[in-house]
Design an enzyme around this catalytic site. Structure first.
Site, PDB file in Angstrom:
ATOM      1  N   SER A  26       0.834  -1.216   0.000  1.00 47.30           N
ATOM      2  CA  SER A  26       0.000   0.000   0.000  1.00 47.30           C
ATOM      3  C   SER A  26       0.858   1.251   0.000  1.00 47.30           C
ATOM      4  CB  SER A  26      -0.944   0.016   1.212  1.00 47.30           C
ATOM      5  OG  SER A  26      -0.210   0.008   2.421  1.00 47.30           O
ATOM      6  N   ASN A 114      -2.198  -1.725  13.145  1.00 46.00           N
ATOM      7  CA  ASN A 114      -3.641  -1.457  13.088  1.00 46.00           C
ATOM      8  C   ASN A 114      -4.012  -0.163  13.813  1.00 46.00           C
ATOM      9  OD1 ASN A 114      -3.565  -3.873  11.806  1.00 46.00           O
ATOM     10  ND2 ASN A 114      -4.675  -5.038  13.373  1.00 46.00           N
ATOM     11  N   THR A 159     -37.529  27.530 -13.668  1.00 41.59           N
ATOM     12  CA  THR A 159     -37.931  26.273 -13.036  1.00 41.59           C
ATOM     13  C   THR A 159     -38.277  25.360 -14.199  1.00 41.59           C
ATOM     14  OG1 THR A 159     -40.263  26.872 -12.896  1.00 41.59           O
ATOM     15  CG2 THR A 159     -38.900  27.464 -11.007  1.00 41.59           C
ATOM     16  N   LYS A 288     -14.530  26.470 -32.389  1.00 46.16           N
ATOM     17  CA  LYS A 288     -15.064  26.000 -31.107  1.00 46.16           C
ATOM     18  C   LYS A 288     -14.351  26.581 -29.892  1.00 46.16           C
ATOM     19  CE  LYS A 288     -17.857  23.462 -30.251  1.00 46.16           C
ATOM     20  NZ  LYS A 288     -17.927  22.007 -30.173  1.00 46.16           N
ATOM     21  N   GLU A 295     -17.063  21.009 -17.447  1.00 41.93           N
ATOM     22  CA  GLU A 295     -17.482  19.639 -17.779  1.00 41.93           C
ATOM     23  C   GLU A 295     -16.679  18.611 -16.990  1.00 41.93           C
ATOM     24  OE1 GLU A 295     -19.057  20.009 -22.357  1.00 41.93           O
ATOM     25  OE2 GLU A 295     -16.916  20.060 -22.011  1.00 41.93           O
ATOM     26  N   TYR A 322      -9.883  -5.385  12.954  1.00 41.37           N
ATOM     27  CA  TYR A 322      -9.223  -4.986  11.712  1.00 41.37           C
ATOM     28  C   TYR A 322      -9.302  -6.092  10.663  1.00 41.37           C
ATOM     29  CZ  TYR A 322      -5.694  -3.491   8.350  1.00 41.37           C
ATOM     30  OH  TYR A 322      -5.063  -3.115   7.195  1.00 41.37           O
TER      31      TYR A 322
HETATM   32  N1  ARG Z   1      -1.222  -1.058   5.215  1.00 40.64           N
HETATM   33  C1  ARG Z   1      -2.289  -1.394   6.090  1.00 40.64           C
HETATM   34  C2  ARG Z   1      -3.514  -0.506   5.872  1.00 40.64           C
HETATM   35  O1  ARG Z   1      -3.419   0.433   5.180  1.00 40.64           O
HETATM   36  C3  ARG Z   1      -1.911  -1.250   7.536  1.00 40.64           C
HETATM   37  C4  ARG Z   1      -1.197  -2.435   8.010  1.00 40.64           C
HETATM   38  C5  ARG Z   1      -2.009  -3.375   8.770  1.00 40.64           C
HETATM   39  N2  ARG Z   1      -1.706  -4.633   8.222  1.00 40.64           N
HETATM   40  C6  ARG Z   1      -1.999  -5.773   8.775  1.00 40.64           C
HETATM   41  N3  ARG Z   1      -1.625  -6.827   8.145  1.00 40.64           N
HETATM   42  N4  ARG Z   1      -2.611  -5.891   9.922  1.00 40.64           N
HETATM   43  O2  ARG Z   1      -4.563  -0.792   6.388  1.00 40.64           O
END
Ligand code: ARG
Length: 470
Positions: A26, A114, A159, A288, A295, A322
């Site tokens: 990520s 987490n 309207t 144009k 838009e 989580y």
């Molecule tokens: N990269 C993860 C997120 O954006 C956070 C890490 C938690 N990962 C995990 N395997 N518990 O949520």
């Protein structure tokens, strides 16, 4: 960290699949939270020392190293993208270990990614909320300036997209100022609700070390103190939803403005001219001039609404606490907030560059019997019950249509026949200026009223010397 598994490799006998490793990263999305990850880590180091888990001296060295990492990243943010870390949290930890060795490995004591990601995200959102509020305020200012310039410029009001009654262009501009005020109030409201600190919730069950979580929350500037339930704290993404909803109402309002102005700028209406600076031409048709900025704003609204829907669906089936699903939240959330901010900025450019075709506006506002309601109102003033007055004004319109003239241009004999109570010269009473001036109650389109409202808005917006969101 070349394998990208530095944080959790111990239990695994086999290396992760390369394709899967790339799939699960990520960093490409959460790298932008590096400042917040450093701030959270520094606060955590202090909290660990206060709890006697590490020494003050160790906490000091950790903080120093984290600060040094911050300094290096300020100069070379791209370094994060070049790393192979799986997310911003592992990037920072690896950088820390590279700097201070074994001591760096102590920082994660009692903490989980987490509660860390939940905290980083809330911290990062503060900055985005602030920027969105600023951009909304600037657009309000641009609209108020426009309202000032066009407080007495007549414009047809619609309207059902049928000409209805004349309004002033300033009144039309101020309608959007009201919408943005509600957006900003929703933003402040959402920010207040998310102002609690998840750090110290551990992975799900709380931290096993005697952390003073209230002090930690204060250290990180959370006015609402520490979150009260660790399961909820690590899996709460209500703030992602709420802010994406705010971004959605912003986009909805901008999209309606875009739609209004695209129409007003069309040859069919011909009432405004957009600045060349926010339009594009055609690669084929030399004549144009297209309203692309508006838009694109209107089109972007669809994407933001989609992100809101995706965020809702993303969470609905997730058990406490989580789940990795949550990692998908940031791409959607950041895209929604970035989009709303960009579109606010671009719309302010459009507003500052617009020119009204004044003669055409006045002509259009005075045409198509938009003063027929006033004929009925004048009959009411002469003692006719409104229902009857409405019927007779309608009959007068029908006769004027047959004659191909506006109501006030009907021959005296016709006026005498259909509207005897009103005299033979209605040109003054039915003029567009008279029609506008009558609507002077609070919320009305009369030029004086619009000028007052614009002045009040201008004062209120300039008065925001101290930003309540800061
Ligand atoms: N990269 C993860 C997120 O954006 C956070 C890490 C938690 N990962 C995990 N395997 N518990 O949520």
């Amino acid at each position: 960290m070349s394998s990208g598994t530095g944080l959790w490799g111990g239990r695994f006998a086999e290396a992760p699949n390369e394709v899967f490793l790339r799939f699960q990263e990520s960093l490409s999305v959460d790298a932008r939270m590096w400042r917040e990850d450093l701030a959270g880590s520094m606060a955590w180091a202090r909290a660990l020392a206060d709890a006697g888990v590490i020494t003050d001296e160790e906490a000091g060295r950790l903080q120093e190293a984290l600060e040094a990492i911050g300094g290096e990243l300020e100069g070379d943010e791209a370094r994060i993208a070049r790393s192979e870390a799986e997310d911003v949290h592992s990037f920072v930890e690896a950088a820390l270990v590279a700097k201070v060795g074994a001591l760096g490995k102590k920082l994660h004591t009692g903490r989980s990614r987490n509660d860390q990601v939940a905290t980083d995200l809330k911290l990062h959102l503060r900055g985005l909320v602030h920027r969105m509020d600023e951009a909304a305020r600037d657009l309000q200012l641009a609209l108020v300036e426009l309202a000032d310039r066009t407080a007495d410029l007549p414009l047809p009001g619609y309207t059902h997209l049928q000409r209805a009654q004349p309004i002033t262009a300033g009144h039309h501009a101020l309608a959007y100022v009201e919408m943005l005020a509600r957006d900003r109030s929703r933003l402040a409201d959402a920010e207040e609700r998310m102002d609690t600190c998840p750090l110290g919730s551990g992975a799900l069950a709380g931290t096993a070390f005697p952390i003073d979580r209230e002090a930690l929350a204060e250290d990180l500037g959370f006015g609402g103190g520490a979150t009260r339930n660790s399961l909820d704290a690590v899996s709460d993404r209500d703030h992602a939803l709420e802010l994406t909803f705010v971004a959605s109402t912003v986009m909805l309002h901008l999209s309606r403005l875009a739609e209004d102005w695209i129409f007003l700028a069309s040859q069919e209406a011909g009432l405004i001219e957009l600045s060349d600076a926010v339009c594009t031409g055609s690669s084929l048709m030399p004549q144009k001039k297209n309203p692309d900025a508006l838009e694109l704003v209107r089109g972007r609204a669809g994407r933001v609404f989609g992100n809101l829907q995706a965020l809702l669906v993303l969470q609905k089936g997730t058990p406490l606490a989580y789940n990795r699903d949550f990692q998908e939240d940031k791409r959607l959330l950041f895209d929604a907030l970035d989009s709303a901010i960009d579109c606010l900025v671009v719309t302010a450019l459009v507003v500052r560059g617009v020119q009204h075709r004044k003669a055409a506006c006045r002509r259009a506002a005075a045409a198509s019997y938009q003063n027929a309601t006033d004929v009925a109102d004048l009959l009411v003033a002469a003692g006719v019950p409104f229902r009857d007055a409405h019927e007779r004004a309608g009959l007068a319109v029908r006769r004027a249509l047959e004659l191909g003239v506006e109501l006030e241009a009907m021959p005296a004999a016709e006026l005498e026949k259909h509207l005897p109570e009103l005299g033979s010269d209605l040109s003054e009473q039915l003029s567009v200026d008279a029609v506008l001036a009558r609507r002077d109650a609070i919320g009305g389109t009369a030029p004086g009223r619009v000028r007052d409202e614009a002045a009040q808005w201008r004062a209120a917006l300039h008065d925001e010397t101290q930003d309540p969101l800061e």
